[in-house]
Design an enzyme around this catalytic site. Structure first.
Site, short mmCIF file in Angstrom:
data_model
loop_
_atom_site.label_atom_id
_atom_site.label_comp_id
_atom_site.label_asym_id
_atom_site.label_seq_id
_atom_site.Cartn_x
_atom_site.Cartn_y
_atom_site.Cartn_z
N ARG A 1 -0.26 5.94 0.00
CA ARG A 1 -1.35 5.20 -0.62
C ARG A 1 -2.72 5.75 -0.25
O ARG A 1 -3.73 5.25 -0.72
CB ARG A 1 -1.27 3.74 -0.20
CG ARG A 1 -0.64 2.82 -1.24
CD ARG A 1 -0.64 1.42 -0.68
NE ARG A 1 -0.66 0.40 -1.69
CZ ARG A 1 0.44 -0.19 -2.18
NH1 ARG A 1 1.63 0.18 -1.79
NH2 ARG A 1 0.33 -1.15 -3.08
N ARG B 1 4.08 -14.11 -5.44
CA ARG B 1 3.71 -13.46 -4.19
C ARG B 1 2.38 -14.01 -3.70
O ARG B 1 1.49 -14.25 -4.50
CB ARG B 1 3.59 -11.95 -4.42
CG ARG B 1 4.87 -11.20 -4.14
CD ARG B 1 4.82 -9.78 -4.59
NE ARG B 1 3.66 -9.02 -4.15
CZ ARG B 1 3.50 -7.72 -4.39
NH1 ARG B 1 4.42 -7.05 -5.06
NH2 ARG B 1 2.41 -7.09 -3.98
N ARG C 1 -7.32 -5.26 -4.15
CA ARG C 1 -6.26 -4.24 -4.24
C ARG C 1 -6.61 -3.17 -5.26
O ARG C 1 -6.33 -1.98 -5.04
CB ARG C 1 -4.93 -4.91 -4.56
CG ARG C 1 -4.33 -5.59 -3.33
CD ARG C 1 -3.41 -6.74 -3.68
NE ARG C 1 -2.22 -6.32 -4.41
CZ ARG C 1 -1.47 -7.14 -5.14
NH1 ARG C 1 -1.78 -8.42 -5.26
NH2 ARG C 1 -0.42 -6.70 -5.75
P1 ADP Z 1 1.90 -3.58 -5.51
O1 ADP Z 1 3.19 -3.99 -6.16
O2 ADP Z 1 0.79 -4.51 -5.80
O3 ADP Z 1 1.53 -2.16 -5.78
P2 ADP Z 1 3.28 -3.36 -2.95
O4 ADP Z 1 4.42 -4.30 -3.04
O5 ADP Z 1 3.56 -1.91 -3.07
O6 ADP Z 1 2.12 -3.78 -3.96
O7 ADP Z 1 2.51 -3.61 -1.59
C1 ADP Z 1 2.04 -4.89 -1.22
C2 ADP Z 1 1.09 -4.76 -0.05
O8 ADP Z 1 1.78 -4.17 1.07
C3 ADP Z 1 -0.11 -3.86 -0.29
O9 ADP Z 1 -1.19 -4.52 -0.93
C4 ADP Z 1 -0.46 -3.44 1.14
O10 ADP Z 1 -1.14 -4.48 1.82
C5 ADP Z 1 0.90 -3.31 1.78
N1 ADP Z 1 1.41 -1.92 1.65
C6 ADP Z 1 2.48 -1.51 0.91
N2 ADP Z 1 2.64 -0.17 1.00
C7 ADP Z 1 1.64 0.28 1.80
C8 ADP Z 1 1.22 1.56 2.25
N3 ADP Z 1 1.87 2.69 1.88
N4 ADP Z 1 0.14 1.63 3.06
C9 ADP Z 1 -0.53 0.53 3.45
N5 ADP Z 1 -0.21 -0.70 3.04
C10 ADP Z 1 0.86 -0.84 2.23
#
Ligand code: ADP
Ligand code: ADP
Ligand code: ZN
Length: 217
Positions: free
Chosen positions: A88, A160, A171
């Protein structure tokens, strides 16, 4: 096959990751799902991660990179994996390169789902997930057969905690600033495959399969 799936929050990464992993018999590595499981189990890591996730901020790199490294090194990943939600930021991308080097493997393609902000907001606000198995639905686009109940396991569907309008804005901002620049990083390596994430789920899944099938020729 080793894949990355990228795109802003709500682009459909998780939805397509699940379909692709089933199709190609590879392991789905979703850092978001891993954190949600850790939070449910109440582990120390989960408790730290929760403070960041609930506000829409990124979990610190050392924690994320640690769990991804551990997972990729597991035997079950030998046949391939799909990373969803990682990397990310550039720090995580560089660490991933090191981890892959250590394992002597390479990424075959980076799938980038492109969706505009107004659609993302509708998708995230209508998203419902199974509290038991994590399957994802949408109240309009992809509803379960029985309202509020998971088709797969019968669990209750919930929203969620980080899918609020306030958190979504944070985000999206973080995505644009920290994650989007990674697309250039993978484009330079000739791995980037841009896809129209606005298409219907089945149509898009077919397009991805065609694209990946063509790569093996
Ligand atoms: P989305 O479906 O909105 O893309 P995810 O389910 O992938 O979100 O992730 C939810 C949350 O988990 C993120 O907003 C972040 O806070 C945390 N997170 C997930 N993956 C990472 C990562 N690679 N680095 C940092 N935080 C992460
Ligand atoms: P991400 O993992 O990128 O955050 P999800 O896979 O959880 O995204 O999808 C976000 C929401 O949008 C979910 O409610 C999902 O059912 C819905 N969705 C996913 N892909 C599509 C699509 N191609 N068309 C319409 N709705 C979709
Ligand atoms: Zn379920």
């Amino acid at each position: 096959m080793r894949l990355l799936i990228m795109g802003p929050p709500g682009a459909g990464k998780g939805t397509h990751a699940k379909l692709l992993c089933k199709e190609y018999n590879i392991v789905h590595i979703s850092t978001g799902d891993m954190f949600r499981t850790a939070i449910k189990l109440g582990t120390a890591e989960g408790m730290i991660a929760k403070q960041f996730i609930d506000k829409g901020n990124l979990v610190p790199d050392d924690i994320v990179i640690g769990i991804v490294r551990e997972k990729i090194q597991e035997n079950e990943c030998n046949n391939g994996f799909l990373l969803d939600g990682f990397p990310r930021n550039i720090e995580q991308a560089k660490s991933l390169d090191i981890i892959l080097d250590e394992c002597g493997v390479k990424i075959d393609a980076v799938l980038n789902l492109q969706v505009s902000d107004d659609i993302l907001i509708k998708r995230i606000s209508g998203r419902r997930v199974c509290s038991k198995c994590g399957e994802t639905y949408h109240v309009v686009n992809h509803p379960p057969k029985v309202e509020g109940i998971c088709d797969v396991c019968g669990g209750n569907l919930v929203q969620r905690k980080d899918d609020t309008e306030e958190t979504i804005k944070t985000r999206l901002k973080i995505y644009n600033k920290q994650t989007k620049p990674l697309l250039k990083y993978y484009e330079k390596q000739n791995l980037l495959k841009n896809l129209n994430g606005v298409e219907d789920i089945n149509l898009l899944f077919n397009n991805i399969k065609k694209l990946l099938g063509g790569m093996n020729d």
